[in-house]
Design a protein around this motif. Structure first.
Motif, mmCIF file in Angstrom:
data_model
loop_
_atom_site.group_PDB
_atom_site.id
_atom_site.type_symbol
_atom_site.label_atom_id
_atom_site.label_comp_id
_atom_site.label_asym_id
_atom_site.label_seq_id
_atom_site.Cartn_x
_atom_site.Cartn_y
_atom_site.Cartn_z
ATOM 1 N N ALA A 3 8.918 -12.584 -16.682
ATOM 2 C CA ALA A 3 7.967 -11.737 -17.389
ATOM 3 C C ALA A 3 8.360 -10.270 -17.245
ATOM 4 N N ILE A 4 7.640 -9.402 -17.991
ATOM 5 C CA ILE A 4 7.706 -7.966 -17.790
ATOM 6 C C ILE A 4 6.818 -7.630 -16.579
ATOM 7 N N GLY A 5 7.340 -6.846 -15.642
ATOM 8 C CA GLY A 5 6.543 -6.464 -14.485
ATOM 9 C C GLY A 5 5.795 -5.170 -14.761
ATOM 10 N N VAL A 6 4.500 -5.191 -14.550
ATOM 11 C CA VAL A 6 3.691 -3.982 -14.704
ATOM 12 C C VAL A 6 3.265 -3.553 -13.303
ATOM 13 N N VAL A 7 3.823 -2.417 -12.864
ATOM 14 C CA VAL A 7 3.597 -1.998 -11.479
ATOM 15 C C VAL A 7 2.233 -1.325 -11.371
ATOM 16 N N ARG A 8 1.393 -1.863 -10.493
ATOM 17 C CA ARG A 8 0.061 -1.310 -10.304
ATOM 18 C C ARG A 8 -0.049 -0.492 -9.028
ATOM 19 N N ALA A 9 0.900 -0.718 -8.097
ATOM 20 C CA ALA A 9 0.841 0.036 -6.838
ATOM 21 C C ALA A 9 2.255 0.217 -6.313
ATOM 22 N N MET A 10 2.485 1.342 -5.672
ATOM 23 C CA MET A 10 3.796 1.624 -5.097
ATOM 24 C C MET A 10 3.634 1.826 -3.597
ATOM 25 N N ALA A 11 4.279 0.939 -2.843
ATOM 26 C CA ALA A 11 4.199 1.039 -1.388
ATOM 27 C C ALA A 11 5.012 2.235 -0.911
ATOM 28 N N ALA A 12 4.600 2.780 0.224
ATOM 29 C CA ALA A 12 5.374 3.843 0.848
ATOM 30 C C ALA A 12 5.453 3.544 2.336
ATOM 31 N N ALA A 13 6.451 4.116 2.967
ATOM 32 C CA ALA A 13 6.750 3.758 4.350
ATOM 33 C C ALA A 13 6.403 4.866 5.333
ATOM 34 N N THR A 14 6.001 4.421 6.516
ATOM 35 C CA THR A 14 6.024 5.303 7.686
ATOM 36 C C THR A 14 7.170 4.810 8.550
ATOM 37 N N THR A 15 8.063 5.703 8.889
ATOM 38 C CA THR A 15 9.227 5.330 9.693
ATOM 39 C C THR A 15 9.095 5.963 11.067
ATOM 40 N N LEU A 16 9.307 5.146 12.086
ATOM 41 C CA LEU A 16 9.143 5.584 13.475
ATOM 42 C C LEU A 16 10.446 5.425 14.224
#
Lengths: 412, 412
Positions: B205-218
């Motif tokens: 299918a076509i992907g419709v992005v509803r959320a974008m994850a972001a990282a905390t790097t330690l």
């Protein structure tokens, strides 16, 4: 018999030996066949000749200095240690056992003692694994556990062979004649500093080694799947690092489960790939070792580890290659030699403590050839940083006294 | 409106761009400001000019190609992606979004469409962190999250600054003018290949992005005590490797405990010291990251990890330094833009699937400036080896059709 141990000469000899080093003081770096080691060996050889001992050197560089007994045809009683060191080592490990055995002989000579069996100082050609990747080279070769052609083929990190190194060091005797026959010695004792904290923190006694642990070393490669740390959901992962983490903890748990304090198991190397931020590690390489003073409990721990690796890897969809890198036999020291050492301590009024040796010494392999034991003296800081090891002259004196009397009794 | 997407031209452009590479085909290596990247950008610029677009380039190298709308004073609707790549990347990541946005504009032009708002192709100057150690440089700078003086001071591994690199690449505009004001665009859409397996394996299918994850790097440093693996009994150890192993497993457990499939937590770097056979590791350095599409559950995982580190280290007599290396805000895509994309899919009769983006894209930072969403098309093998990514021309065609119609609707 009253023995006078010449502490001043001993400390002077230790100073002189410490100056033969490839690294600046206070560190001592004396790799086998390096200039420092060759010169240190030549110095000890000269000291032996000056004490009237009969000196022989074999093709590997082992030095034998004999004080003939009244019945020189009998197997001799021997003592000694090594002059080569690991990089950045201290001045005492090995050297105390060499200088100490020589002084024990001289003290007995000065006391007018006439041994029945010959007494022999044995300076091992190689203890540290640094140059050729194999520790206790001398003991292994003397016990015939490494053959001449294997010795010749050993290489340093640059590919230069042991054969080439030893010839450059002026050693020409055939390597085929290094191995000694079982029964060659009537007994062997190695005087050593304890490479651990027990004696120095628990009353400063003489350590009488009753058992020598030996290690089985394993190499383990884990193969998962590297993938992006963002796009790969938790349950889709084949993370080799996490499999390795569980295995390292299982190695610890297997050792603890024996309830034997002398069982130790360690993961000493742990490398992951690709080792990139944002990437789940797909591969890991672990080096594991298990040390014990008896083979059966060690094998039990190894079997536990085997089972843990299989189950952890199956659960995490990680495949593995497992390889035994090396395995040496643990040794129970000779009860007769141990008893002589204990009696000497009692006669001299010195506190003594039974010990287990859990680091490697050439004695582990001498035990294949002769009734063997070790005498430990207290040492501070020798367990974590070799360069920082501190040994009290008083303890060196006591150790040599115990050694000299023990050699005298065993030579009768 | 019927749109004709010129697939032949698109595939030819992708071929041409793939040939601008520092690495041999099929790999594409196009580091920011390197010759391959500069030439690829010049090629796209020429293609934009040939389509009658108004082209501007900022001091960082971001390229803006505008098709003026009927009301050119209104904020434009923009779409685009990046041309720079990570080393050994594939030909599709980034390039599809650049070539696709340009073709979307051309298709609308050919159809005689007259947008109310201007439509703008945005080619991001930097996506991969390779050269300067900071990913999504373009998006961060456009959103004003990285200031001009920080940009100038960024260095590559050899110490050469971004300022020096960009001048050599012919970029002279002031970096102070890179940041755009919020509201500068009416909407932004990035077309991208999915860097994961979902679309390619679940019905294409076509992907419709509803959320974008972001990282905390330690970054975590563990300090135990290195000591001899033989002489240190199990209960005397301060083994940094085992503390690190427990922590890596606690990081995994903290992510799983959320019961949110989109929470991912990873230990990606794990280095021990001294890393010698026979030595208990005294030190370990770990890099950990937690990604989420929402800040609260991510913070919850971070607090769990904090507590686990404290308790594991206390129990193992290991001290630690813990440092947050970076932390970006997760993004919920704009519901209005998402809805337009969904409606276009329905109108075109294309199956669509809501998605979460868990890798980093410049869109994560464009969301600070404008209502933003992303369109994903299926890609095989793109999650584990960038070079091996495979994208069907059919899916590129569908992705561009969805993009073109969405831009047209948003421009009204």
């Amino acid at each position: 018999m009253e023995l006078l141990i010449d502490l001043e000469t001993i400390m002077a000899d230790l100073d002189i030996l410490a100056a033969y080093t490839e690294a600046p003081a206070p560190a001592v770096t004396r790799l086998i066949y390096g200039e420092a080691e060759v010169r240190a060996r030549a110095y000890v050889r000269a000291r032996c000749l000056a004490s009237g001992l009969e000196v022989r050197e074999d093709g590997l560089g082992n030095l034998f200095a004999r004080w003939p007994g009244r019945e020189p045809q009998l197997p001799a009683v021997a003592s000694g240690s090594h002059l080569d060191t690991a990089p950045q080592a201290g001045r005492f490990a090995g050297a105390v056992g060499v200088v100490g055995a020589l002084e024990a002989v001289r003290a007995l000579q000065r006391a007018g003692f006439q041994p029945r069996r010959s007494l022999e100082l044995l300076v091992f050609a190689g203890d540290a694994p640094t140059r050729f990747g194999l520790g206790c080279l001398a003991g292994r070769a003397l016990a015939g556990l490494v053959q001449a052609e294997q010795l010749r083929a050993l290489q340093d990190a640059t590919g230069r062979t042991l054969e080439d190194w030893r010839q450059a060091a002026g050693l020409a005797e055939p390597l085929e004649q290094v191995a000694l026959a079982p029964g060659h010695y009537a007994a062997f004792i190695e005087l050593y500093i304890e490479q651990g904290p027990l004696l120095a923190t628990e009353g400063e006694a003489i350590g009488v080694v009753r058992a020598m642990a030996a290690a089985t070393t394993l190499q383990l490669w884990l193969h998962g799947q590297h993938s992006h740390a963002g796009s790969t959901l938790m349950l889709e992962r084949r993370d080799a690092l996490l499999a390795g983490a569980e295995i390292a903890l299982a190695v610890e748990a297997a050792a603890l489960a024996t309830n034997r304090p002398h069982t130790v198991a360690t993961t000493s190397l742990f490398q992951i790939e690709p080792g990139l931020v944002n990437m789940i590690p797909g591969h890991a390489a672990l080096t594991l070792e298990v040390r014990e003073i008896a083979a059966e409990p060690r094998d039990h721990v190894l079997r536990s580890i085997d089972r843990a690796v299989a189950s952890i890897c199956a659960r995490r969809h990680v495949t593995y290659d497992f390889q035994m890198h090396s395995s040496d036999a643990p040794v129970t020291c000779d009860p007769g030699v141990v008893e002589q050492i204990v009696r000497v301590c009692e006669d001299l009024g010195l506190p003594r403590q039974f010990m287990v040796s859990r680091t490697y010494h050439n004695s582990l392999f001498m035990a294949h050839l002769a009734p063997t034991a070790m005498i430990f003296i207290p040492c501070r800081y020798g367990d974590s940083s070799l360069t920082d090891e501190q040994v009290e002259p008083e303890h060196i004196l006591q150790g040599i006294a115990v050694l000299a009397h023990s050699l005298a009794r065993l030579s009768e």
